[in-house]
Scaffold this motif. Structure first.
Motif, PDB file in Angstrom:
ATOM      1  N   ALA A   1       6.360  13.131  66.991  1.00 34.00           N
ATOM      2  CA  ALA A   1       4.912  13.273  67.171  1.00 34.00           C
ATOM      3  C   ALA A   1       4.499  12.991  68.612  1.00 34.00           C
ATOM      4  CB  ALA A   1       4.173  12.340  66.222  1.00 34.00           C
ATOM      5  N   ILE A   2       3.647  13.851  69.166  1.00 37.10           N
ATOM      6  CA  ILE A   2       2.990  13.591  70.451  1.00 37.10           C
ATOM      7  C   ILE A   2       1.549  13.238  70.140  1.00 37.10           C
ATOM      8  CG2 ILE A   2       2.245  14.574  72.647  1.00 37.10           C
ATOM      9  CD1 ILE A   2       4.721  16.336  72.588  1.00 37.10           C
ATOM     10  N   ILE A   3       1.198  11.962  70.335  1.00 36.05           N
ATOM     11  CA  ILE A   3      -0.141  11.447  70.047  1.00 36.05           C
ATOM     12  C   ILE A   3      -0.661  10.803  71.324  1.00 36.05           C
ATOM     13  CG2 ILE A   3      -1.497   9.845  68.658  1.00 36.05           C
ATOM     14  CD1 ILE A   3       0.642  10.152  66.472  1.00 36.05           C
ATOM     15  N   ASP A   4      -1.638  11.437  71.963  1.00 42.81           N
ATOM     16  CA  ASP A   4      -2.076  10.940  73.258  1.00 42.81           C
ATOM     17  C   ASP A   4      -3.469  11.473  73.586  1.00 42.81           C
ATOM     18  OD1 ASP A   4      -1.856   9.450  75.557  1.00 42.81           O
ATOM     19  OD2 ASP A   4      -0.088  10.491  76.328  1.00 42.81           O
ATOM     20  N   TYR A   5      -4.039  10.938  74.674  1.00 37.37           N
ATOM     21  CA  TYR A   5      -5.353  11.351  75.179  1.00 37.37           C
ATOM     22  C   TYR A   5      -6.403  11.353  74.065  1.00 37.37           C
ATOM     23  CZ  TYR A   5      -2.789  12.637  79.348  1.00 37.37           C
ATOM     24  OH  TYR A   5      -1.987  12.598  80.474  1.00 37.37           O
ATOM     25  N   SER A   6      -6.384  10.298  73.247  1.00 35.64           N
ATOM     26  CA  SER A   6      -7.304  10.179  72.121  1.00 35.64           C
ATOM     27  C   SER A   6      -7.878   8.782  72.052  1.00 35.64           C
ATOM     28  CB  SER A   6      -6.580  10.505  70.800  1.00 35.64           C
ATOM     29  OG  SER A   6      -6.168  11.850  70.754  1.00 35.64           O
ATOM     30  N   ARG A   7      -9.015   8.661  71.364  1.00 39.35           N
ATOM     31  CA  ARG A   7      -9.616   7.354  71.100  1.00 39.35           C
ATOM     32  C   ARG A   7      -9.144   6.872  69.725  1.00 39.35           C
ATOM     33  NH1 ARG A   7     -11.719   3.815  67.501  1.00 39.35           N
ATOM     34  NH2 ARG A   7     -12.694   2.145  68.694  1.00 39.35           N
ATOM     35  N   LEU A   8      -8.405   5.737  69.703  1.00 38.51           N
ATOM     36  CA  LEU A   8      -7.880   5.157  68.475  1.00 38.51           C
ATOM     37  C   LEU A   8      -8.229   3.679  68.445  1.00 38.51           C
ATOM     38  CD1 LEU A   8      -4.297   6.705  68.749  1.00 38.51           C
ATOM     39  CD2 LEU A   8      -6.211   7.639  67.441  1.00 38.51           C
ATOM     40  N   ASN A   9      -8.219   3.078  67.249  1.00 43.27           N
ATOM     41  CA  ASN A   9      -8.516   1.642  67.149  1.00 43.27           C
ATOM     42  C   ASN A   9      -7.455   0.808  67.855  1.00 43.27           C
ATOM     43  OD1 ASN A   9     -10.725   2.322  65.677  1.00 43.27           O
ATOM     44  ND2 ASN A   9     -10.001   1.490  63.734  1.00 43.27           N
ATOM     45  N   GLN A  10      -6.180   1.177  67.650  1.00 41.86           N
ATOM     46  CA  GLN A  10      -5.081   0.494  68.319  1.00 41.86           C
ATOM     47  C   GLN A  10      -4.344   1.511  69.180  1.00 41.86           C
ATOM     48  OE1 GLN A  10      -4.990   0.567  64.761  1.00 41.86           O
ATOM     49  NE2 GLN A  10      -6.262  -1.253  64.517  1.00 41.86           N
ATOM     50  N   THR A  11      -3.990   1.107  70.396  1.00 48.67           N
ATOM     51  CA  THR A  11      -3.389   2.067  71.325  1.00 48.67           C
ATOM     52  C   THR A  11      -1.970   1.706  71.758  1.00 48.67           C
ATOM     53  OG1 THR A  11      -4.291   0.908  73.257  1.00 48.67           O
ATOM     54  CG2 THR A  11      -5.659   2.634  72.260  1.00 48.67           C
ATOM     55  N   LEU A  12      -1.497   0.515  71.440  1.00 48.61           N
ATOM     56  CA  LEU A  12      -0.214   0.066  71.971  1.00 48.61           C
ATOM     57  C   LEU A  12       0.950   0.925  71.491  1.00 48.61           C
ATOM     58  CD1 LEU A  12      -0.587  -3.826  71.718  1.00 48.61           C
ATOM     59  CD2 LEU A  12      -0.822  -2.371  73.730  1.00 48.61           C
ATOM     60  N   THR A  13       0.848   1.475  70.293  1.00 46.05           N
ATOM     61  CA  THR A  13       1.968   2.214  69.715  1.00 46.05           C
ATOM     62  C   THR A  13       2.010   3.658  70.149  1.00 46.05           C
ATOM     63  OG1 THR A  13       1.404   0.895  67.768  1.00 46.05           O
ATOM     64  CG2 THR A  13       3.190   2.435  67.525  1.00 46.05           C
ATOM     65  N   TRP A  14       0.915   4.150  70.705  1.00 43.27           N
ATOM     66  CA  TRP A  14       0.800   5.578  70.945  1.00 43.27           C
ATOM     67  C   TRP A  14       0.965   5.924  72.425  1.00 43.27           C
ATOM     68  CZ3 TRP A  14       1.489   6.542  66.227  1.00 43.27           C
ATOM     69  CH2 TRP A  14       0.856   5.794  65.234  1.00 43.27           C
TER      70      TRP A  14
ATOM     71  N   THR B   1      -3.619   9.722  58.331  1.00 37.12           N
ATOM     72  CA  THR B   1      -2.237   9.368  58.019  1.00 37.12           C
ATOM     73  C   THR B   1      -1.308  10.511  58.410  1.00 37.12           C
ATOM     74  OG1 THR B   1      -2.872   7.935  56.176  1.00 37.12           O
ATOM     75  CG2 THR B   1      -0.613   8.744  56.191  1.00 37.12           C
ATOM     76  N   ILE B   2      -0.199  10.157  59.072  1.00 34.22           N
ATOM     77  CA  ILE B   2       0.794  11.136  59.518  1.00 34.22           C
ATOM     78  C   ILE B   2       2.138  10.762  58.908  1.00 34.22           C
ATOM     79  CG2 ILE B   2       1.992  12.085  61.523  1.00 34.22           C
ATOM     80  CD1 ILE B   2      -0.507  11.486  63.159  1.00 34.22           C
ATOM     81  N   SER B   3       2.778  11.730  58.227  1.00 32.20           N
ATOM     82  CA  SER B   3       4.021  11.447  57.514  1.00 32.20           C
ATOM     83  C   SER B   3       5.032  12.572  57.690  1.00 32.20           C
ATOM     84  CB  SER B   3       3.717  11.243  56.021  1.00 32.20           C
ATOM     85  OG  SER B   3       4.895  11.041  55.278  1.00 32.20           O
ATOM     86  N   GLU B   4       6.274  12.204  57.972  1.00 32.80           N
ATOM     87  CA  GLU B   4       7.397  13.159  58.046  1.00 32.80           C
ATOM     88  C   GLU B   4       7.109  14.330  58.993  1.00 32.80           C
ATOM     89  OE1 GLU B   4       9.510  13.922  54.215  1.00 32.80           O
ATOM     90  OE2 GLU B   4       7.742  12.938  53.348  1.00 32.80           O
ATOM     91  N   ILE B   5       6.609  13.997  60.180  1.00 36.31           N
ATOM     92  CA  ILE B   5       6.239  15.008  61.169  1.00 36.31           C
ATOM     93  C   ILE B   5       7.482  15.687  61.739  1.00 36.31           C
ATOM     94  CG2 ILE B   5       5.273  15.242  63.499  1.00 36.31           C
ATOM     95  CD1 ILE B   5       3.290  15.141  61.124  1.00 36.31           C
ATOM     96  N   GLU B   6       7.329  16.957  62.114  1.00 38.46           N
ATOM     97  CA  GLU B   6       8.423  17.731  62.689  1.00 38.46           C
ATOM     98  C   GLU B   6       8.190  17.971  64.177  1.00 38.46           C
ATOM     99  OE1 GLU B   6       8.429  21.204  60.287  1.00 38.46           O
ATOM    100  OE2 GLU B   6       8.974  20.137  58.446  1.00 38.46           O
ATOM    101  N   GLU B   7       9.243  18.347  64.873  1.00 36.67           N
ATOM    102  CA  GLU B   7       9.157  18.570  66.318  1.00 36.67           C
ATOM    103  C   GLU B   7       8.126  19.644  66.646  1.00 36.67           C
ATOM    104  OE1 GLU B   7      12.164  19.440  70.100  1.00 36.67           O
ATOM    105  OE2 GLU B   7      12.909  19.473  68.032  1.00 36.67           O
ATOM    106  N   GLY B   8       7.304  19.358  67.658  1.00 35.34           N
ATOM    107  CA  GLY B   8       6.255  20.278  68.070  1.00 35.34           C
ATOM    108  C   GLY B   8       4.862  19.845  67.671  1.00 35.34           C
ATOM    109  N   PHE B   9       4.753  18.812  66.840  1.00 30.31           N
ATOM    110  CA  PHE B   9       3.443  18.346  66.383  1.00 30.31           C
ATOM    111  C   PHE B   9       2.646  17.738  67.530  1.00 30.31           C
ATOM    112  CE2 PHE B   9       0.763  14.860  64.861  1.00 30.31           C
ATOM    113  CZ  PHE B   9      -0.059  15.542  63.972  1.00 30.31           C
ATOM    114  N   LEU B  10       1.354  18.126  67.643  1.00 30.24           N
ATOM    115  CA  LEU B  10       0.473  17.609  68.701  1.00 30.24           C
ATOM    116  C   LEU B  10      -0.776  16.998  68.095  1.00 30.24           C
ATOM    117  CD1 LEU B  10       0.485  20.478  71.393  1.00 30.24           C
ATOM    118  CD2 LEU B  10       1.687  18.292  71.504  1.00 30.24           C
ATOM    119  N   PHE B  11      -1.129  15.816  68.575  1.00 31.22           N
ATOM    120  CA  PHE B  11      -2.388  15.160  68.220  1.00 31.22           C
ATOM    121  C   PHE B  11      -3.026  14.733  69.529  1.00 31.22           C
ATOM    122  CE2 PHE B  11      -5.166  11.746  66.890  1.00 31.22           C
ATOM    123  CZ  PHE B  11      -5.591  12.099  65.619  1.00 31.22           C
TER     124      PHE B  11
END
Length: 273
Positions: free
Chosen positions: A199-212, A168-178
């Motif tokens: 949030a930068i969320i990329d190059y990862s294996r997730l159940n759903q990918t459309l939002t990222w 779970t990711i909440s109230e993220i600030e600029e610069g966050f990397l996943f």
């Protein structure tokens, strides 16, 4: 009294526990504590000093309570079967704390983050977070008000945790990397709407990918052995895994053999051993 100029202490040879070494006058900012073996009843609180604590063999080291870190680095430990009424069942990371090459297994919190809770610039690298549970928010990892890095980790929930939020990711600030992570099982990754702009969320294996990010995938990661008689499987990847060489292409994330980053705890420049 003259305090010797010590930069490294070995546990339990030169001090009885990591906590006792950390709070002693022998250890200052940027010093190192090497932990070789043992089970430590006094836990570990890394508050107020920038110290590097590293284990020789994480399978032979245990703590009686969860670990708290707000600076320095914790590298190579197994934290399991802890229970707490506070955020972060296994580890609570805040400030500039960094955790690397750790196994966070079967911990429980009555608040956020059954396995790990992270805020501020707290960061997590090359760790396996497996079957932790929270009675409130996110089984394996809860990240809040953070601009840290979550890179090359493996988050797994099996069977009885199928309906739980994994990360779970909440109230993220600029610069966050996943980046370069594998999130498998449960409700994968959940994020509040206010965090999307930062949030930068990329190059990862997730159940759903459309939002990222455009380079996330949802294929089965093909772990070597996801379950065993002891419950904790082997999360190395089979040769046909779609996660191999699919992480971020920047050379700073390359595997140790120079190839493109492989997602999960066993990829990148400092893989889990």
């Amino acid at each position: 009294i003259t305090i010797p100029n010590t930069t490294t202490l070995y546990i339990p040879i030169e001090s009885v526990s990591p906590h006792e070494a950390f709070i002693s006058n022998l250890i200052d900012n940027n010093d190192t504590i090497i932990v070789t073996e043992g089970f430590y009843n006094d836990g570990l609180s890394m508050i107020g000093k920038k110290v590097y604590i590293k284990s020789i063999n994480n399978s032979e080291i245990g703590f009686s309570s969860r670990i708290v870190i707000n600076d320095g680095e914790l590298n190579g430990f197994t934290i399991q079967n802890q229970q707490t009424l506070q955020n972060g069942g296994g580890i609570h990371i805040s400030g500039n704390g960094k955790v690397k090459n750790c196994l966070i297994i079967n911990n429980e919190s009555s608040k956020d983050g059954g396995g790990i809770y992270i805020r501020d610039q707290g960061s997590l690298y090359n760790s396996i977070i497996f079957n932790n549970q929270s009675l409130y928010g996110s089984s394996n990892l809860y990240i809040e008000k953070s601009n840290g890095e979550i890179i090359n980790n493996t988050f797994v929930l099996l069977n009885e945790f199928a309906d739980a939020d994994n990360v779970t990711i909440s109230e993220i600030e600029e610069g966050f990397l996943f980046l370069n992570n594998i999130v498998f099982g449960g409700e994968s990754l959940v994020m509040d709407s206010s965090s999307f702009q930062f949030a930068i969320i990329d190059y990862s294996r997730l159940n759903q990918t459309l939002t990222w990010g455009d380079s996330t995938i949802s294929d089965n990661p093909n772990f070597l052995n996801i379950e065993s008689d002891e419950g904790f499987g082997n999360f190395n990847l089979m040769p046909n895994s779609p996660c191999i060489n699919r992480g971020h292409p920047d050379i700073k994330y390359n595997n140790t053999d120079g190839t493109r980053n492989t997602m999960g705890a066993y990829g990148g420049p400092e893989p889990l051993e």
